[in-house]
Write a protein that holds these residues in place. Structure first.
Motif, short mmCIF file in Angstrom:
data_model
loop_
_atom_site.label_atom_id
_atom_site.label_comp_id
_atom_site.label_asym_id
_atom_site.label_seq_id
_atom_site.Cartn_x
_atom_site.Cartn_y
_atom_site.Cartn_z
N GLN A 16 -6.98 5.50 2.15
CA GLN A 16 -5.54 5.48 2.38
C GLN A 16 -4.82 4.71 1.27
O GLN A 16 -5.20 3.60 0.93
N ARG A 17 -3.79 5.32 0.71
CA ARG A 17 -3.01 4.65 -0.35
C ARG A 17 -2.21 3.48 0.21
O ARG A 17 -1.97 2.50 -0.48
N TYR A 18 -1.77 3.61 1.44
CA TYR A 18 -1.04 2.52 2.10
C TYR A 18 -2.07 1.48 2.54
O TYR A 18 -2.94 1.76 3.36
N GLU A 19 -1.99 0.30 1.97
CA GLU A 19 -3.03 -0.69 2.20
C GLU A 19 -2.62 -1.83 3.12
O GLU A 19 -3.43 -2.70 3.41
N GLN A 20 -1.40 -1.86 3.58
CA GLN A 20 -0.96 -2.95 4.46
C GLN A 20 -1.41 -2.67 5.88
O GLN A 20 -0.59 -2.48 6.79
N ASP A 88 -2.63 9.95 2.48
CA ASP A 88 -1.23 9.51 2.64
C ASP A 88 -0.79 9.39 4.09
O ASP A 88 0.39 9.15 4.35
N GLY A 91 0.68 5.93 5.06
CA GLY A 91 1.92 5.74 4.32
C GLY A 91 3.07 6.50 4.93
O GLY A 91 4.18 5.99 5.06
N ALA A 94 4.06 4.79 8.19
CA ALA A 94 4.82 3.57 7.90
C ALA A 94 6.24 3.90 7.44
O ALA A 94 7.20 3.28 7.91
N GLU A 95 6.38 4.86 6.55
CA GLU A 95 7.71 5.27 6.08
C GLU A 95 8.59 5.74 7.23
O GLU A 95 9.78 5.42 7.28
#
Length: 190
Positions: A16-20, A88, A91, A94-95
């Motif tokens: 996953q590119r979103y790492e938070q 993605d 991400g 989250a967006e």
């Protein structure tokens, strides 16, 4: 006992590119190689992985333990034989939560695969046509695609462990139908 599938699940999360994210693994005292696989992957997550392995009272008890361990604002479930369809997904989730501050939960579509060929879809479940009133007929959004604000869970409770096989249905029914939480459909295969 997920030694055959948990590697694909871990790789899916790591990609996953979103790492938070805070990734929580709740294992029910596996007797196969699941624990050694968790330990092998643990360093790859840095400080983002928390895990426990202990006897539990079934799947929904394990899910509740994970939710209780969560410190983030959004909770989603990814079972040890599930994986994200692309890098993605988190991400986009989250967006959507950031852009829609009044939304309590987000859901999308899922596809099912045969364990012998993870690239071949054998069934596609679209939540696009879901409407709250359809719950009276047993229709719910795809549970594996459901992400919800933690504060909503703390307010309306977690999974009911006295339901052995239908706690996910009861959970969605209680949150969406009974408590009328605000939901948003994302038109993506999660």
């Amino acid at each position: 006992n997920s030694e055959k599938t948990i590697k694909a699940t871990f790789q899916s999360v790591l990609s996953q590119r979103y790492e938070q994210i805070e990734y929580i693994v709740v294992d029910g005292a596996s007797t196969d190689q699941t624990i050694s696989i968790i330990k092998k992957y643990e360093p790859l997550f840095g400080n983002r992985l928390k895990w426990i392995s202990e006897p539990d009272k079934g799947l929904y008890d394990a899910l509740n333990k994970g939710i209780q361990m969560a410190t983030g604002e959004i909770v989603g479930i990814l079972n040890s034989d599930d994986f994200f369809t692309n890098n993605d997904i988190l991400g986009k989730v989250a967006e959507a939560f950031i852009a829609n501050k009044d939304i309590d939960a987000i859901y999308g579509d899922v596809h099912f695969v045969n364990s012998d060929n993870l690239d071949k879809c054998v069934r596609y479940y679209s939540s696009k046509v879901f409407k709250r009133e359809l719950m009276r007929m047993g229709f719910v959004p795809a549970h594996p695609s459901f992400y919800i604000r933690k504060e909503c869970l703390d307010k309306y409770d977690y999974y009911k462990t006295d339901y052995k096989i239908a706690a996910d249905f009861e959970f969605l029914l209680r949150l969406i139908y009974k408590h009328n939480i605000k939901t948003l459909y994302l038109p993506i295969d999660m």
